[in-house]
Design an enzyme around this catalytic site. Structure first.
Site, short mmCIF file in Angstrom:
data_model
loop_
_atom_site.label_atom_id
_atom_site.label_comp_id
_atom_site.label_asym_id
_atom_site.label_seq_id
_atom_site.Cartn_x
_atom_site.Cartn_y
_atom_site.Cartn_z
N CYS A 1 -4.97 5.28 -4.61
CA CYS A 1 -4.29 4.00 -4.41
C CYS A 1 -2.88 4.16 -4.94
CB CYS A 1 -5.03 2.89 -5.15
SG CYS A 1 -4.20 1.28 -5.08
N HIS B 1 -2.23 -6.14 -9.94
CA HIS B 1 -2.93 -5.02 -10.57
C HIS B 1 -3.22 -5.34 -12.03
CE1 HIS B 1 -2.55 -1.85 -7.47
NE2 HIS B 1 -1.45 -2.52 -7.14
N GLY C 1 -1.60 1.30 -7.06
CA GLY C 1 -2.35 1.33 -8.31
C GLY C 1 -1.87 2.42 -9.24
N CYS D 1 0.87 -1.18 0.00
CA CYS D 1 0.00 0.00 0.00
C CYS D 1 0.90 1.23 0.00
CB CYS D 1 -0.92 0.01 1.21
SG CYS D 1 -2.04 1.43 1.23
N GLU E 1 -10.11 -1.11 -5.50
CA GLU E 1 -9.10 -1.82 -4.72
C GLU E 1 -9.62 -3.17 -4.25
OE1 GLU E 1 -6.39 -0.13 -1.96
OE2 GLU E 1 -7.08 1.91 -2.40
#
Length: 284
Positions: free
Chosen positions: A223, A165, A226, A82, A214
């Protein structure tokens, strides 16, 4: 047992941060999910625990890092990375140590961080991985072009930034009902561990816009991993340069995919409030 917590966010991507270094907190996934609930708990996109560093072997000192950061989604499941939480935790460590450079350890590896002259925090998110079994995907295929389509989106690129992802490139993000597509794509059979799903619009080679569903959390204002995956996948497709501003619903991050393979991510962090919570009031 009553414990202190800190509510932090990076571009509105919000976290409950608790310090488990003095003693183990013994938080079960069910209790974490209860604490993360926005209506009956504190509420957050991810629940973060700071833990002491473990020695690599009996009698050895821990390797070079400042803290171990464990990441849980609001459903209680554990996440591997994260980016915004990394920057938030790094800012806490910088205040704690008086240093401008710290390293945050995660289950996906060590992430060096630094405070920039403008006060923002930049994290080195490590190297993206592109093998189908590294993302992971359910079967061998080219991760730059997945044979996946749903509604108005198709042909995503996939990578791992410590978590899986997939990025779909679209002409007009405003015209896409990505919130309806996200939960279906997150749990597509192609993703055995589920996936974070990005919907990206290329505004210019150095300016991208993305919304991300997410894994385990749903739509969030930002994110970090991301955003990194968006830049990486866009560059792989020849759509973006290695440095770009990536706009998310909560604000913008400055990213660079360096020639050494690592991805740098910079942006602001903030503490919303601090408090204490009685754990016995939440499900064990």
């Amino acid at each position: 047992m009553q414990i202190p917590f800190r509510k932090m966010h990076g571009l509105g991507n919000d976290f409950v941060v608790v310090d488990g270094r003095p003693w183990p907190l013994g938080l079960s996934p069910a209790r974490i999910a209860a604490l993360a609930d926005r209506h009956r708990g504190i509420g957050c996109d991810q629940f973060i625990t700071l833990e002491p560093l473990a020695a690599d072997a009996p009698g050895e000192a821990p390797a070079e890092a400042d803290v171990f950061m464990r990441i849980h989604n609001p459903d209680g499941s554990e996440a591997g990375a994260c980016g915004n939480a990394t920057r938030c935790v790094a800012s806490l460590l910088m205040a704690e140590t008086g240093r401008d450079h710290v390293t945050v350890r995660t289950v996906s590896g060590d992430l060096p961080c630094e405070r920039l002259p403008d006060g923002t925090v930049r994290a080195n998110m490590g190297h993206p991985r592109f093998g189908w079994d590294e993302v992971p995907l359910a079967e061998a295929m080219d991760t730059a072009h997945l044979p996946l389509a749903l509604g108005a989106v198709s042909d995503p690129a996939a990578c791992s930034m410590g978590n899986p992802h997939a990025t779909f490139f679209v002409e007009d993000l405003d015209r896409l009902d990505w919130r309806a597509l996200g939960p279906q794509l997150e749990r597509h059979p192609l993703f055995p561990d589920r996936a974070n799903i990005g919907f990206a619009q290329v505004l210019a080679p150095d300016h991208l816009r993305v919304a991300i569903w997410e894994r385990g959390a749903g739509p969030t204002l930002a994110c970090g991993s991301g955003a990194c995956a968006t830049l990486v996948n866009a560059h792989r497709r020849g759509l973006a340069t290695r440095r770009a501003r990536v706009e998310l619903p909560g604000g913008a991050l400055e990213l660079e995919w360096r020639l050494d393979g690592s991805v740098l991510m910079a942006g602001p962090v903030a503490t919303a409030f601090t408090g204490q919570v009685e754990l016995d009031h939440f499900a064990a």
